[in-house]
Design a protein around this motif. Structure first.
Motif, PDB file in Angstrom:
ATOM      1  N   UNK A 110      -2.892   6.597  14.748  1.00 21.50           N
ATOM      2  CA  UNK A 110      -3.415   7.417  13.649  1.00 21.50           C
ATOM      3  C   UNK A 110      -4.603   6.730  12.996  1.00 21.50           C
ATOM      4  N   UNK A 111      -5.312   7.473  12.167  1.00 19.91           N
ATOM      5  CA  UNK A 111      -6.533   6.988  11.521  1.00 19.91           C
ATOM      6  C   UNK A 111      -6.375   7.001  10.012  1.00 19.91           C
ATOM      7  N   UNK A 112      -7.053   6.059   9.354  1.00 18.76           N
ATOM      8  CA  UNK A 112      -7.076   5.979   7.893  1.00 18.76           C
ATOM      9  C   UNK A 112      -8.494   5.626   7.443  1.00 18.76           C
ATOM     10  N   UNK A 113      -8.770   5.814   6.147  1.00 22.26           N
ATOM     11  CA  UNK A 113     -10.056   5.419   5.585  1.00 22.26           C
ATOM     12  C   UNK A 113     -11.231   6.144   6.210  1.00 22.26           C
ATOM     13  N   UNK A 135      -6.628  -3.463   5.074  1.00 18.41           N
ATOM     14  CA  UNK A 135      -5.938  -4.474   4.282  1.00 18.41           C
ATOM     15  C   UNK A 135      -4.723  -3.918   3.571  1.00 18.41           C
ATOM     16  N   UNK A 136      -4.872  -2.722   2.981  1.00 20.71           N
ATOM     17  CA  UNK A 136      -3.753  -2.103   2.269  1.00 20.71           C
ATOM     18  C   UNK A 136      -2.639  -1.722   3.241  1.00 20.71           C
ATOM     19  N   UNK A 137      -3.016  -1.218   4.426  1.00 18.45           N
ATOM     20  CA  UNK A 137      -2.014  -0.835   5.415  1.00 18.45           C
ATOM     21  C   UNK A 137      -1.248  -2.051   5.924  1.00 18.45           C
ATOM     22  N   UNK A 138      -1.975  -3.112   6.262  1.00 11.53           N
ATOM     23  CA  UNK A 138      -1.338  -4.311   6.819  1.00 11.53           C
ATOM     24  C   UNK A 138      -0.376  -4.938   5.821  1.00 11.53           C
ATOM     25  N   UNK A 139      -0.756  -4.965   4.545  1.00  8.65           N
ATOM     26  CA  UNK A 139       0.118  -5.548   3.530  1.00  8.65           C
ATOM     27  C   UNK A 139       1.417  -4.747   3.405  1.00  8.65           C
ATOM     28  N   UNK A 140       1.291  -3.418   3.313  1.00 11.64           N
ATOM     29  CA  UNK A 140       2.476  -2.576   3.144  1.00 11.64           C
ATOM     30  C   UNK A 140       3.373  -2.639   4.379  1.00 11.64           C
ATOM     31  N   UNK A 153     -10.443  -4.423   8.919  1.00  4.32           N
ATOM     32  CA  UNK A 153      -9.960  -5.162   7.762  1.00  4.32           C
ATOM     33  C   UNK A 153     -10.633  -4.823   6.458  1.00  4.32           C
ATOM     34  N   UNK A 154     -11.031  -3.548   6.287  1.00  2.63           N
ATOM     35  CA  UNK A 154     -11.567  -3.104   5.002  1.00  2.63           C
ATOM     36  C   UNK A 154     -10.430  -2.726   4.064  1.00  2.63           C
ATOM     37  N   UNK A 155     -10.716  -1.971   2.999  1.00  4.20           N
ATOM     38  CA  UNK A 155      -9.654  -1.571   2.059  1.00  4.20           C
ATOM     39  C   UNK A 155      -8.508  -0.813   2.728  1.00  4.20           C
ATOM     40  N   UNK A 156      -8.824   0.058   3.690  1.00  2.00           N
ATOM     41  CA  UNK A 156      -7.767   0.818   4.370  1.00  2.00           C
ATOM     42  C   UNK A 156      -6.898  -0.100   5.214  1.00  2.00           C
ATOM     43  N   UNK A 172      -9.753   6.130  -1.728  1.00  2.00           N
ATOM     44  CA  UNK A 172      -9.092   6.967  -0.737  1.00  2.00           C
ATOM     45  C   UNK A 172      -8.789   6.182   0.539  1.00  2.00           C
ATOM     46  N   UNK A 173      -9.626   5.193   0.864  1.00  2.00           N
ATOM     47  CA  UNK A 173      -9.351   4.352   2.025  1.00  2.00           C
ATOM     48  C   UNK A 173      -8.084   3.536   1.799  1.00  2.00           C
ATOM     49  N   UNK A 174      -8.045   2.825   0.678  1.00  2.00           N
ATOM     50  CA  UNK A 174      -6.874   1.993   0.380  1.00  2.00           C
ATOM     51  C   UNK A 174      -5.616   2.851   0.249  1.00  2.00           C
ATOM     52  N   UNK A 175      -5.747   3.997  -0.399  1.00  2.00           N
ATOM     53  CA  UNK A 175      -4.592   4.870  -0.599  1.00  2.00           C
ATOM     54  C   UNK A 175      -4.069   5.401   0.731  1.00  2.00           C
ATOM     55  N   UNK A 176      -4.978   5.833   1.603  1.00  2.00           N
ATOM     56  CA  UNK A 176      -4.537   6.360   2.900  1.00  2.00           C
ATOM     57  C   UNK A 176      -3.895   5.270   3.736  1.00  2.00           C
ATOM     58  N   UNK A 177      -4.451   4.037   3.683  1.00  2.00           N
ATOM     59  CA  UNK A 177      -3.849   2.929   4.419  1.00  2.00           C
ATOM     60  C   UNK A 177      -2.434   2.646   3.959  1.00  2.00           C
TER      61      UNK A 177
END
Length: 457
Positions: A319-322, A57-62, A52-55, A338-343
């Motif tokens: 797959x992996x992000x962040x 959180x951003x992935x889950x929202x999208x 639940x870091x930036x990657x 880059x973490x948030x963007x990749x997520x």
């Protein structure tokens, strides 16, 4: 974390724009692959986001906004990762971050060489431009809450492992420890659930990466102390951050003093001499002694930071992000954006491939995210890898680097590239002058090193 060197000639990805809800509300409506089967009984695609870091959180929202049934698993809801907390200006607008999330707006950077020559950086910034300083525990919690508001289920739990499906288009089984203060089980309650795909956003020590056989990577150890300093000394850091380079603070990285809301973060990192990290931290405190004297350490943090992308970042529908994917830049240690963007990019690929959660996704859908991410950012990682090898290899090279940072042209190119994550076209004549000046700085620094070696013999 970030440094002045983190933005030299970077590829385009985003430009500053006024914050609005339009981007967050946008849904990807894209035709899925012809081979992608429609999900039965009108159910939605199910995806587990681990971390639940930036990657994460951003992935889950999208994902949730794109019509995907989403479960986000995070063990430490108050996680305080040892992170400088610097974010580029474009991230504030691109991810619609409220300004009260930004503790400090840094408009002045001070680079301090091994011989304590200080160069002030920031003269070329426009009045509205700044580097945002955030606390990870605040940023991460905000992104998770936004994902939850979008429809994602946020679970306080520790991911243990996953079981891969035994047949095509079968379900993955996610096993985890569920934490709930009401059940009285200190160690958590073992639970499991089925999903169609997994996004590993669980950091440098990713268990998802281990399960999928993603391979190892070299990593740095970051060590940071939160220091509460007297109010009169905090005034100095109101809009200022400091970076120290030298073998004393790190043989291959840098030491930093970054301002937070009511304290400063003092830290350093290293890849090559991990066992000496506390010695480097003591040296960083010593270099900043006059400005943090009288301070009280209120928190100590340490964490691994990846140095390059993992050998494998996708396997089947996992797959992996962040940080789990290894998306932290060398030389600067920048990773939040880059973490948030990749997520977000990963989630958008899943939403598109599943036709807004109505069809099964395939490995090829996830590989589209990897291809686009690499197209945008792989040159960045290559450039910063080269810069680290050139300028962090010796104290004389670091002296040359700090001298080069005094140039206004270098500062403008650097900040424009870092703040907006875009390619900044240079002036050919100024580029030639910069090349000559850089060579000159390296030559002078090398000559100085040789003279110092004679003195010490």
């Amino acid at each position: 974390m970030t440094s002045l060197s983190s933005a030299v000639a970077l590829p385009s990805s985003c430009r500053a724009r006024p914050a609005s809800g339009s981007r967050r509300a946008r849904l990807l409506v894209t035709r899925a692959a012809a081979s992608s089967p429609k999900l039965p009984n009108g159910r939605r695609l199910r995806v587990a986001v681990v971390g639940g870091g930036p990657a994460g959180g951003a992935a889950a929202e999208a994902l949730a906004k794109g019509g995907v049934e989403t479960v986000l698993i995070e063990r430490k809801m108050d996680n305080c990762k040892p992170c400088g907390g610097a974010i580029p200006l474009c991230m504030v607008s691109e991810f619609d971050l409220p300004l009260d999330l930004v503790d400090r707006k840094v408009r002045k950077m001070k680079m301090i060489s091994p011989s304590n020559v200080a160069v002030d950086i920031g003269r070329t910034l426009a009045p509205h431009e700044y580097i945002g300083m955030v606390r990870r525990e605040v940023l991460d919690a905000y992104l998770r809450s936004r994902a939850q508001s979008a429809g994602a289920e946020v679970v306080n739990g520790l991911f243990l492992r996953y079981e891969a499906p035994k047949e095509p288009n079968g379900s993955y089984v996610v096993h985890y420890n569920h934490y709930d203060s009401s059940n009285g089980k200190v160690g958590g309650e073992k639970r499991s659930f089925e999903v169609d795909a997994i996004v590993g956003a669980d950091g440098a020590n990713s268990r998802v990466a281990k399960d999928m056989g993603a391979g190892d990577y070299e990593y740095a150890i970051a060590f940071q102390e939160r220091v509460k300093i007297p109010d009169d000394k905090m005034v100095y850091y109101e809009e200022r951050a400091e970076m120290y380079v030298g073998d004393d603070v790190s043989p291959d990285f840098y030491g930093w003093v970054f301002p937070k809301c009511d304290h400063v973060a003092v830290g350093t990192g290293t890849v090559t001499h991990k066992a000496d990290i506390k010695k480097f931290q003591a040296a960083t405190r010593l270099r900043a002694k006059d400005k943090i004297e009288g301070g009280k350490i209120i928190r100590v943090e340490a964490h691994p930071i990846p140095e390059h992308p993992r050998p494998k970042r996708v396997a089947g529908r996992v797959t992996l992000v962040g940080d789990a994917a290894g998306y932290v830049t060398k030389c600067s240690g920048e990773g939040i954006y880059f973490a948030a963007k990749s997520g977000r990019m990963c989630a958008e690929a899943i939403v598109a491939g599943s036709a807004n959660g109505t069809r099964m996704v395939e490995e090829s859908d996830l590989r589209k995210y990897l291809a686009e991410f690499d197209r945008l950012y792989w040159p960045t990682y290559r450039v910063l890898d080269i810069l680290q090898k050139v300028f962090y290899r010796s104290n004389s090279a670091r002296e040359a680097f700090v001298e080069m940072c005094a140039d206004d042209y270098v500062q403008k190119m650097t900040f424009d590239s870092y703040l907006y994550k875009r390619v900044v076209p240079g002036n050919p004549l100024d580029d030639i002058k910069l090349a000559v000046n850089t060579i000159g700085s390296l030559v002078r620094a090398t000559a100085l090193r040789r003279e110092m070696e004679k003195v010490t013999l």
